[in-house]
Design an enzyme around this catalytic site. Sequence first.
Site, PDB file in Angstrom:
ATOM      1  CG  ASP A 122       6.490  -6.861  -2.804  1.00 27.60           C
ATOM      2  OD1 ASP A 122       6.327  -8.075  -2.571  1.00 27.60           O
ATOM      3  OD2 ASP A 122       5.972  -5.970  -2.100  1.00 27.60           O
TER       4      ASP A 122
ATOM      5  NE  ARG B  91       6.951  -1.606  11.651  1.00 31.35           N
ATOM      6  CZ  ARG B  91       6.243  -0.493  11.540  1.00 31.35           C
ATOM      7  NH1 ARG B  91       6.865   0.659  11.323  1.00 31.35           N
ATOM      8  NH2 ARG B  91       4.939  -0.522  11.642  1.00 31.35           N
TER       9      ARG B  91
ATOM     10  CD  GLU C 207      11.885   2.967  16.037  1.00 34.48           C
ATOM     11  OE1 GLU C 207      10.765   2.991  15.540  1.00 34.48           O
ATOM     12  OE2 GLU C 207      12.750   3.835  15.796  1.00 34.48           O
TER      13      GLU C 207
ATOM     14  CG  HIS D 148       8.488   5.441  14.230  1.00 33.21           C
ATOM     15  ND1 HIS D 148       8.794   4.169  14.635  1.00 33.21           N
ATOM     16  CD2 HIS D 148       7.578   5.298  13.228  1.00 33.21           C
ATOM     17  CE1 HIS D 148       8.094   3.287  13.942  1.00 33.21           C
ATOM     18  NE2 HIS D 148       7.353   3.956  13.082  1.00 33.21           N
TER      19      HIS D 148
ATOM     20  NE  ARG E   8      -2.088  -1.477   3.576  1.00 35.26           N
ATOM     21  CZ  ARG E   8      -2.128  -2.694   4.101  1.00 35.26           C
ATOM     22  NH1 ARG E   8      -2.895  -3.603   3.550  1.00 35.26           N
ATOM     23  NH2 ARG E   8      -1.404  -2.997   5.157  1.00 35.26           N
ATOM     24  CB  ILE E   9       3.413   2.561   2.353  1.00 40.87           C
ATOM     25  CG1 ILE E   9       2.418   2.632   3.511  1.00 40.87           C
ATOM     26  CG2 ILE E   9       4.379   3.743   2.416  1.00 40.87           C
ATOM     27  CD1 ILE E   9       3.031   2.458   4.878  1.00 40.87           C
TER      28      ILE E   9
ATOM     29  N   GLY F  62       6.414   8.680  10.765  1.00 40.78           N
ATOM     30  CA  GLY F  62       5.638   8.177   9.632  1.00 40.78           C
ATOM     31  C   GLY F  62       4.154   8.412   9.739  1.00 40.78           C
ATOM     32  CB  ALA F  63       1.577   7.280  11.895  1.00 42.54           C
TER      33      ALA F  63
ATOM     34  CG  ASP G  49      10.169   8.221  10.508  1.00 43.87           C
ATOM     35  OD1 ASP G  49      10.427   9.226  11.208  1.00 43.87           O
ATOM     36  OD2 ASP G  49       9.062   7.642  10.525  1.00 43.87           O
TER      37      ASP G  49
END
Length: 535
Positions: A170, A232, A261, A288, A150-151, A290-291, A256
């Site tokens: 992929d 990730r 982490e 991080h 999706r991303i 991303g969201a 990111d």
Amino acid sequence: MKIIVAERIAEGGINYLLENGHEVDTKYGISHEDLLEIIENYDAIIVRSVTKVNEELLQRAGKLKVAGRAGNGIDNIEVPACTKRGIIVVNTPESNIMAAAELAIGHAFAIFRNIPQAHWAGKTQKDFRRSKFNGNELDEKTAGIIGLGRIGAIVATKLKGCNMKVVAYDPYITDEKFKKLGVERCEALEDLLKQSDLITLHTPKTSETYGMIGEEQLKLCKKGVRIVNAARGGLVNEDALYNAMKEGHVAAAALDVLDPEPNYDKKPEEQDYENKLFELDNVIITPHLGASTAEANYNVGTAVSKLVSDALKGEMVAAVNMPPMKSKDLNEMKPYLDLAEILGKIYYQAEKETVNKIEIVYSGELAEQETKILSLSVLKGFLEIVIKEKVNYVNAEFIAKNRGISLIESKSSQLEKYTNLITVKFFTKSKTLSVSGTVFAKEEIRVVDFFGYKLDFEPTPYVLAIQNIDVPGIIGQIGTILGASDINIAAMQWSRNHKGEKAVAFVSVDCEVPANVLELIKKINGVLKVTLLKF
């Protein structure tokens, strides 16, 4: 139900949980040790990317029913351990994909044009000469995307808009999707590495992908390659990346995510974290993010809250540890799920001999559908009758395997009388018994075969399943006994294969039938067996 939210989500999500009658404790940034001490009190936990829902935690989480991840990846949740315990794992894979994709694009521009370095030089009044920050254009360069889900697909579209040639690796994506996106497929990762000016990663962290870009892979890359990892931590080996950048082989990197982490909810003075990549001026690192957009925070917070709330209420949700289904598909399949569970519940309420194999046959329109979730529904109903463990769609297959029950799915597109049919065959050492059901007009459930006898019966919460010799007077006697016991008959249907031989009946009643009434019916001359089926 009591829910702990271990990492920050949108207030809209918290409010949704409260409005739906849940007790919510917000413990943002709670340590793993402190969480271990209190997790036994909670029915559900909501996390983001830092909190670990691992075996150690689950051993103490005796009440836990749902683990919710506000975001896409689930590498901080041990899904098999949750499945074993019947804990539903939900996430929100669609809620922050645009935010994550846009951040990767932003990182790409930043490292091609040295934007953060130039900004920092101006802020600190250091060497702010224009010539120091000469960069490169993305135009007509080659972008290599690892992971075209999706991303990755969004990133591909946006980079093509920058007039980049886009290639991707992929092995799990079809040629049709590559063609639709206008992206060139790389059959091997090495092919992508050798030709890319920009490499951006968008794949989950698994045993297969962890460390997938290491020393050997970086040596295959073009000199001057730029790397973005907004997926990730650990996909790129950080020691190998550090060395390749010190040697000048990798021109720049934007990360990111890190491995491990840091706890991004802690203040700087509370951090106990070191990473030598911070030493390099040509690496940009974000915490991080991303969201971390207003839109994504709202989306993931409210989406995960709704999923957790629905799961706690016993509603069907699209869970990570269940066969993948969209919400629209779940709604359409709901009558079939109910039918499948009803068929599974019948056997051990009517028979006692141990089942060692179950075959589920899907006929007609259902043969064209993904039916795994229906098979799990059959197992759920079948097992709920005889075991004390909590059984749900998550752990039903695991429990069945542990009990030595094998499951077979069969499909047939040929069907004459119905448009769809589910047949469940129960195999024991001495015999095979089957039940069948269908759905009319998208929502009307019918049991149409009971152990070889044809019916057309709408199942209700309480049904008397009666087996008897086909002789006159039995129906009247049963009605008399039920009436004298103030038990109302809602519907009744008898079936026989041959006159004067065995017959079966389904008698729907308005309430549970006491044991003494069942005994009276059993004593009627000609009655062979009486069972109260509860659906």
